[in-house]
Motif scaffolding. Structure first.
Motif, short mmCIF file in Angstrom:
data_model
loop_
_atom_site.label_atom_id
_atom_site.label_comp_id
_atom_site.label_asym_id
_atom_site.label_seq_id
_atom_site.Cartn_x
_atom_site.Cartn_y
_atom_site.Cartn_z
N VAL A 135 33.58 56.78 38.43
CA VAL A 135 34.22 57.12 39.49
C VAL A 135 33.17 56.85 40.31
O VAL A 135 32.29 57.59 40.84
CB VAL A 135 34.54 58.33 39.74
CG1 VAL A 135 35.38 58.58 41.15
CG2 VAL A 135 35.83 58.81 38.39
N GLN A 136 33.58 55.90 41.59
CA GLN A 136 32.55 55.20 42.61
C GLN A 136 32.45 56.46 43.92
O GLN A 136 33.53 57.18 44.40
CB GLN A 136 32.66 53.84 43.34
CG GLN A 136 32.28 52.94 42.33
CD GLN A 136 32.50 51.35 42.43
OE1 GLN A 136 33.17 51.35 43.48
NE2 GLN A 136 32.30 51.00 42.16
N GLY A 142 43.80 58.43 31.78
CA GLY A 142 44.86 58.36 32.35
C GLY A 142 44.39 58.83 33.72
O GLY A 142 44.61 58.35 35.02
N ALA A 143 43.15 59.61 33.72
CA ALA A 143 42.71 59.93 35.23
C ALA A 143 41.93 58.91 35.82
O ALA A 143 41.60 58.77 36.80
CB ALA A 143 42.16 61.48 34.67
N ASN A 144 40.97 58.50 35.11
CA ASN A 144 39.65 57.51 35.61
C ASN A 144 38.86 56.44 34.38
O ASN A 144 39.03 56.96 32.88
CB ASN A 144 38.24 57.83 36.03
CG ASN A 144 38.09 59.41 35.43
OD1 ASN A 144 38.19 60.79 35.91
ND2 ASN A 144 37.10 58.85 34.53
#
Length: 171
Positions: free
Chosen positions: A148-149, A129-131
């Motif tokens: 997460v870039q 859900g977050a990443n």
């Protein structure tokens, strides 16, 4: 960026039956989900099943998708396909936009820290859900690294087949 010849991309799976004439319910991982019908032929795979099929037709039905598979004429034939993953050749997908990529293109890349410590290779990715999360394997060791870039993923270099991450090798 080049891709491996013959590489397969998972697009969804058959999750149930619809009606009595062999139609099936699908889970699609394409965006939008109805796009799954655009990419064919499909290779349906499950333990003991491997079947290439083209000419699949389908439609949205409520919150899901329903498909008619050529050669699948009744409920018994369709039942045998429940659980099959739907994959296509990477070549049938449109090229990604500049700066974008398919998850499958990341699989197999070496993952190193910003200090050049090798963490392993990308086994696969999954969404939360977050990443998104990269599963990086090195022998028996498995690391889950947030994809997460910026904060964690610093560089993706397809030419050198590497991803540089800011990650503690002990974690």
């Amino acid at each position: 960026m080049s891709t491996e010849s013959g590489k397969r991309v998972r697009l969804g799976r058959i999750v149930g039956l619809y009606g009595v004439q062999g139609q099936v319910k699908l889970e699609s991982w394409t965006e939008p989900r109805i796009q799954i019908f655009r990419y064919q032929p499909w290779l349906l795979t499950a333990p003991g099943v491997e079947k290439e099929i083209g000419g699949v037709r389908g439609r949205a039905q409520g919150k899901g998708l329903v498909a008619s598979l050529p050669g699948v004429e009744d409920r018994d034939q369709a039942t045998a396909l429940i659980g099959c993953e739907i994959t296509v050749s990477r070549d049938v997908l449109p090229p990604p936009a500049p700066g974008e990529f398919y998850w499958t293109d990341l699989e197999g890349l070496e993952v190193v820290t910003t200090e050049n410590v090798v963490l392993g290779r990308v086994n696969h990715l999954f969404a939360t859900g977050a990443n998104d999360v990269m599963v990086v394997k090195d022998g028996d060791k498995e690391r889950l690294i947030p994809f997460v870039q910026g904060p964690y993923v610093h560089a993706i270099d397809f030419d050198s087949a590497r991803i540089v991450v800011d990650w503690d090798p002990e974690f």
